[in-house]
Design a protein around this motif. Structure first.
Motif, PDB file in Angstrom:
ATOM      1  N   THR A 197      -5.677  -4.360  -7.208  1.00 21.83           N
ATOM      2  CA  THR A 197      -6.295  -5.046  -6.035  1.00 21.83           C
ATOM      3  C   THR A 197      -6.622  -6.333  -6.429  1.00 21.83           C
ATOM      4  O   THR A 197      -7.817  -6.432  -7.051  1.00 21.83           O
ATOM      5  CB  THR A 197      -7.362  -4.220  -5.476  1.00 21.83           C
ATOM      6  OG1 THR A 197      -6.833  -2.948  -4.984  1.00 21.83           O
ATOM      7  CG2 THR A 197      -7.682  -4.937  -4.063  1.00 21.83           C
ATOM      8  N   LYS A 230      -2.113  -7.221  -3.070  1.00 22.34           N
ATOM      9  CA  LYS A 230      -2.277  -6.032  -3.913  1.00 22.34           C
ATOM     10  C   LYS A 230      -1.137  -6.154  -4.885  1.00 22.34           C
ATOM     11  O   LYS A 230       0.030  -6.564  -4.297  1.00 22.34           O
ATOM     12  CB  LYS A 230      -2.237  -4.579  -3.281  1.00 22.34           C
ATOM     13  CG  LYS A 230      -3.379  -4.255  -2.616  1.00 22.34           C
ATOM     14  CD  LYS A 230      -3.535  -2.886  -2.107  1.00 22.34           C
ATOM     15  CE  LYS A 230      -4.957  -2.658  -1.392  1.00 22.34           C
ATOM     16  NZ  LYS A 230      -4.952  -1.319  -0.932  1.00 22.34           N
ATOM     17  N   ASN A 244       0.982  -1.166  -0.046  1.00 17.63           N
ATOM     18  CA  ASN A 244      -0.098  -0.047  -0.017  1.00 17.63           C
ATOM     19  C   ASN A 244       0.991   1.272  -0.123  1.00 17.63           C
ATOM     20  O   ASN A 244       1.925   1.327   0.847  1.00 17.63           O
ATOM     21  CB  ASN A 244      -0.873   0.043   1.522  1.00 17.63           C
ATOM     22  CG  ASN A 244      -1.837   1.061   1.209  1.00 17.63           C
ATOM     23  OD1 ASN A 244      -1.382   2.302   1.164  1.00 17.63           O
ATOM     24  ND2 ASN A 244      -3.151   0.626   1.205  1.00 17.63           N
ATOM     25  N   ASN A 267      -7.408  -9.147  -4.342  1.00 10.79           N
ATOM     26  CA  ASN A 267      -8.426  -9.537  -3.593  1.00 10.79           C
ATOM     27  C   ASN A 267      -8.120  -8.766  -2.299  1.00 10.79           C
ATOM     28  O   ASN A 267      -7.520  -7.615  -2.064  1.00 10.79           O
ATOM     29  CB  ASN A 267      -8.461 -11.121  -3.356  1.00 10.79           C
ATOM     30  CG  ASN A 267      -7.266 -11.404  -2.678  1.00 10.79           C
ATOM     31  OD1 ASN A 267      -6.384 -11.026  -1.854  1.00 10.79           O
ATOM     32  ND2 ASN A 267      -6.541 -12.593  -3.286  1.00 10.79           N
ATOM     33  N   ASP A 268      -8.921  -9.014  -1.033  1.00 17.68           N
ATOM     34  CA  ASP A 268      -8.739  -8.491   0.006  1.00 17.68           C
ATOM     35  C   ASP A 268      -7.595  -8.347   0.846  1.00 17.68           C
ATOM     36  O   ASP A 268      -7.168  -7.447   1.695  1.00 17.68           O
ATOM     37  CB  ASP A 268      -9.837  -9.148   1.051  1.00 17.68           C
ATOM     38  CG  ASP A 268     -11.531  -8.791   0.664  1.00 17.68           C
ATOM     39  OD1 ASP A 268     -11.462  -7.825  -0.144  1.00 17.68           O
ATOM     40  OD2 ASP A 268     -12.146  -9.392   1.307  1.00 17.68           O
ATOM     41  N   ARG A 269      -6.669  -9.277   0.152  1.00 17.91           N
ATOM     42  CA  ARG A 269      -5.293  -9.294   1.082  1.00 17.91           C
ATOM     43  C   ARG A 269      -4.269  -9.162   0.007  1.00 17.91           C
ATOM     44  O   ARG A 269      -3.095  -8.733   0.613  1.00 17.91           O
ATOM     45  CB  ARG A 269      -5.070 -11.020   1.750  1.00 17.91           C
ATOM     46  CG  ARG A 269      -5.995 -11.237   2.878  1.00 17.91           C
ATOM     47  CD  ARG A 269      -5.584 -12.821   3.447  1.00 17.91           C
ATOM     48  NE  ARG A 269      -6.354 -12.786   4.464  1.00 17.91           N
ATOM     49  CZ  ARG A 269      -6.051 -12.603   5.774  1.00 17.91           C
ATOM     50  NH1 ARG A 269      -4.586 -12.229   6.021  1.00 17.91           N
ATOM     51  NH2 ARG A 269      -6.723 -12.865   6.924  1.00 17.91           N
ATOM     52  N   LYS A 312      -1.472  -8.943   2.957  1.00 20.03           N
ATOM     53  CA  LYS A 312      -1.936  -8.522   4.436  1.00 20.03           C
ATOM     54  C   LYS A 312      -2.060  -9.505   5.429  1.00 20.03           C
ATOM     55  O   LYS A 312      -2.900 -10.538   5.134  1.00 20.03           O
ATOM     56  CB  LYS A 312      -3.387  -7.827   4.088  1.00 20.03           C
ATOM     57  CG  LYS A 312      -3.718  -7.073   5.672  1.00 20.03           C
ATOM     58  CD  LYS A 312      -5.158  -6.580   5.493  1.00 20.03           C
ATOM     59  CE  LYS A 312      -5.371  -5.385   4.404  1.00 20.03           C
ATOM     60  NZ  LYS A 312      -6.636  -4.851   4.319  1.00 20.03           N
ATOM     61  N   GLU A 335       1.956  -6.592   7.439  1.00 18.13           N
ATOM     62  CA  GLU A 335       1.800  -6.796   5.966  1.00 18.13           C
ATOM     63  C   GLU A 335       3.311  -7.743   5.687  1.00 18.13           C
ATOM     64  O   GLU A 335       4.314  -7.590   6.372  1.00 18.13           O
ATOM     65  CB  GLU A 335       1.829  -5.798   5.066  1.00 18.13           C
ATOM     66  CG  GLU A 335       0.531  -4.897   5.185  1.00 18.13           C
ATOM     67  CD  GLU A 335       0.341  -3.622   4.413  1.00 18.13           C
ATOM     68  OE1 GLU A 335      -0.267  -3.777   3.336  1.00 18.13           O
ATOM     69  OE2 GLU A 335       1.418  -2.995   4.795  1.00 18.13           O
ATOM     70  N   ALA A 354      -5.259  -7.238  10.066  1.00 15.63           N
ATOM     71  CA  ALA A 354      -5.680  -5.698  10.421  1.00 15.63           C
ATOM     72  C   ALA A 354      -5.056  -5.294  11.615  1.00 15.63           C
ATOM     73  O   ALA A 354      -4.955  -3.936  11.763  1.00 15.63           O
ATOM     74  CB  ALA A 354      -6.778  -5.874  10.380  1.00 15.63           C
TER      75      ALA A 354
END
Length: 268
Positions: free
Chosen positions: A135, A141, A21, A137-139, A178, A186, A181
């Motif tokens: 992106t 990039k 990110n 998926n949710d995890r 990722k 990461e 959270a």
């Protein structure tokens, strides 16, 4: 042989690379030349420049040390210190550009044992880069970056060096995963190829050929430090330098970044 096979595979790695990110990108080590091992440490300040979170600035000071080609102590010799300022702008959902000014002061050593210090070379660098992020998926990039640099060199007393200036092109692909959270943990894996052309003073005033120089492979773990504004990055880089065969598989770097993140502050 494996090293050269890896270099040939770089275009494939570029298509499969991974991203961090933009708000938490690590500060990759600079190349410190011929050695076996090296270290890189950074203290930085990252500041958001607008309330939307699309603009930010990163200023850092970095220190590098290295071994000789004959030993494996990454802290054996002073190698470089760097002062860098870069401004980032995320101008579209998946796109970002940045521009930077950098000053570097690097120690130069004899190529033969006992590797005495020949002096210091200064460098002023201007660079800009463009990045596109997917992106997955949710995890995951994925970010691919084109970086163009102009590098001007001087001796310690601002006299001419053998290399007058250089244009260097860098292609980097990076994958971010990722972990959690919690503390924004990461992992990042990257591959970068470097190509350059130089204007020389010696042995004659002439241009070199535009050519491949090296490949840098990186792996990082990144996390916020709880109850502080600090971000900690711990990493490893392997630098495969063209024509350097004194080590079996590139120069091995250990890296640590400590970045203080400041929120946006509206001016009155």
């Amino acid at each position: 042989m494996f090293k050269f096979r890896l270099i040939k595979l770089f275009p494939i790695m570029l298509l499969l690379g991974i991203h961090v990110n933009t708000a938490y990108a690590q500060v990759s080590p600079p190349g410190l030349g011929k050695a076996r091992t090296a270290s890189w440490s950074v203290l930085g300040l990252r500041r958001k420049l607008d309330s939307a979170g699309t603009k930010e600035a990163l200023t850092y000071i970095g220190l590098g040390t290295k071994s000789t080609p004959d030993d494996s102590n990454p802290f054996h010799k002073q190698a470089i210190w760097v002062l860098n300022h870069e401004v980032y702008h995320k101008f579209a959902k998946n796109q970002q550009y940045s521009y930077a000014l950098s000053y570097r002061r690097q120690n130069v050593y004899d190529e033969a044992a006992p590797y005495h210090n020949e002096g210091v070379e200064q460098e002023f660098r201007l660079y800009g880069r463009y990045a596109y992020t997917f992106t997955l998926n949710d995890r995951l990039k994925w970010k691919n970056t084109l970086r163009q640099e102009f590098r001007k060199f001087f001796t310690a007393d601002f006299q001419k060096t053998e290399e007058n200036f250089q244009f260097r092109t860098r292609l980097k692909s990076q994958l971010n995963f990722k972990i959690s959270a919690k503390n924004k943990q990461e992992l990042a894996l990257s591959a970068e190829g470097l190509f350059a052309i130089s204007k020389l003073y010696e042995p004659a005033s002439a241009w070199s050929s535009f050519a491949y120089k090296e490949t840098r492979l990186g792996f990082y773990y990144m996390t916020d430090i709880p109850k502080t504004p600090l971000r900690l990055d711990l990493g490893y880089m392997n630098d495969l330098i063209k024509g350097y065969d004194k080590v079996d598989f590139g120069v091995h770097y250990l890296a640590v970044d400590l970045i203080w993140n400041l929120p946006y502050s509206k001016k009155h």
